[in-house]
Design a protein around this motif. Structure first.
Motif: not given
Length: 407
Positions: A303-318
């Motif tokens: 996810y970092s390779s895509l410029g995503l913050n894994t924690t923020v991304f996961n919390q948004h999706v959930i």
């Protein structure tokens, strides 16, 4: 590559995370359809085992890897019997069948010359995590294909409309799996899906559990794909591989599948309107949310390779998946309670320690003893999350006083 990974990122998923606690033959790879040019040296350097040139040995099955499912097909036939189940709203299923027949993505999954060129530029650790992402995604989509295909076959005599919907959903899943497997071949590897079909372990779920699990799987898939797509549209420098440009239309397949399972659950009121249904709904929500949260944090580099913050991304999706799920499940976890993600972050911390112990050069019995207190803490945290006050919700169609409801 370094320039891409270190470039400024705009958009919600790139911000610093809040410091809470810091058809089988149609998609089976063949020598003619997937041409690979792998070398033993390349595979060994990346740490992958191959069955033969260019065909990867599937990743080991664990609690967090995608599974293949089977079910009680006789019970499925009874649940969809027009004679036995008077709650089946065939007008809704007829409308859904007409939409599935439109096949909006029939010409969407068409590759171009940019795929292979982009894959060649992805090297080092990032190349390895891309292959792992493609494998997990391909396996999950192929799992859906196998289950939906068999349901389509078994329900033909009982309910031809629902059977055809399952068959058309298997078409979608086959298309997705084939597209992902072809993408793996850009990295000089692919899966032997025919071999997987015969040799993978199948997990048995009762029909109602299949409905809960597949609904959540499809809806969370929608929110994952559309969120990644929107992030990369805002941050084109992080678009390392053209696969993600297909996610906007792709995710609509997932959404339609989820809507179908919502209609299925409405046709089985006993699965969504009593105390047991509330417990099972919360259990499956947490199972899916926790699995994704731990899986993705184990693969933060992707996810970092895509410029995503894994924690923020996961919390948004959930959070977004939970909002969708509130419209059909009778109860869901209160994921917007601040304590929820504090406990989820603790699970990530303990799971990371468990993974690190597994990498130590120590005898297995010693590692098992070292893991034990951490696993106990993880079980305790999961239990604490489960007993948190849930949100009571459910379908508008089951409400006694519909005028009092506001969506």
């Amino acid at each position: 590559m370094a320039t891409m990974l270190n470039s400024p990122v705009r958009g919600v998923f790139g911000k610093q995370a809040p410091l809470r606690s810091a058809r089988l033959a149609a998609i089976r790879p063949s020598r003619s359809s997937i041409r690979v040019a792998a070398t033993a040296a390349t595979d060994e350097r990346l740490g992958f085992k191959t069955m033969r040139d260019g065909i990867k040995v599937a990743a080991d099955e664990t609690l967090l890897t995608p599974r293949f499912y089977t079910t009680d097909f006789d019970e499925m036939e009874r649940l969809f019997s027009l004679e036995l189940n008077k709650n089946l709203d065939m007008s809704e299923f007829d409308a859904m069948l007409a939409e599935f027949k439109q096949d909006y993505n029939q010409r969407h999954f068409v590759r171009n010359e940019t795929f292979k060129a982009a894959a060649e530029k992805i090297q080092g650790p990032t190349r390895k995590i891309f292959i792992e992402f493609l494998e997990r995604s391909c396996t999950a989509e192929f799992s859906g294909f196998l289950l939906y295909k068999e349901l389509g076959r078994r329900l033909k005599a009982t309910n031809p409309v629902v059977a055809e919907i399952f068959t058309l959903m298997s078409r979608d899943e086959a298309r997705h799996a084939g597209f992902l497997n072809k993408a793996m071949s850009d990295f000089n590897l692919a899966l032997d899906l025919g071999f997987l079909t015969k040799n993978r372990t199948y997990t048995f779920f009762k029909p109602k559990f299949i409905f809960y699990a597949t609904y959540l799987s499809e809806k969370i898939g929608y929110w994952r794909y559309i969120s990644i797509y929107r992030h990369l549209q805002r941050n084109p420098d992080n678009q390392l591989y053209p696969l993600f440009e297909y996610f906007e239309n792709w995710c609509q397949d997932e959404n339609r599948h989820g809507d179908f399972f919502s209609a299925v659950l409405k046709s089985q009121p006993d699965m969504v309107n009593d105390w047991a249904a509330k417990l099972w709904s919360r259990f499956f929500c947490l199972s899916v949310y926790i699995t994704m949260y731990l899986n993705d944090h184990q693969r933060d580099a992707f996810y970092s390779s895509l410029g995503l913050n894994t924690t923020v991304f996961n919390q948004h999706v959930i959070i977004e998946t939970n909002k969708s799920t509130e419209r059909i499940f009778p109860a869901v976890p209160d994921v917007e309670n601040p304590e929820f993600f504090k406990k989820m972050d603790l699970l990530v911390k303990y799971n990371s320690q468990v993974v690190n112990i597994g990498k130590m050069n120590l005898p297995e019995p010693v590692k098992a003893l070292m893991r034990l207190p951490l696993l106990e803490r993880m079980v305790a945290e999961v239990f604490q999350i489960f007993i948190m006050t849930p949100k009571d919700c459910g379908s508008y169609d089951f409400a006694e006083n519909k005028t009092a409801l506001v969506y």
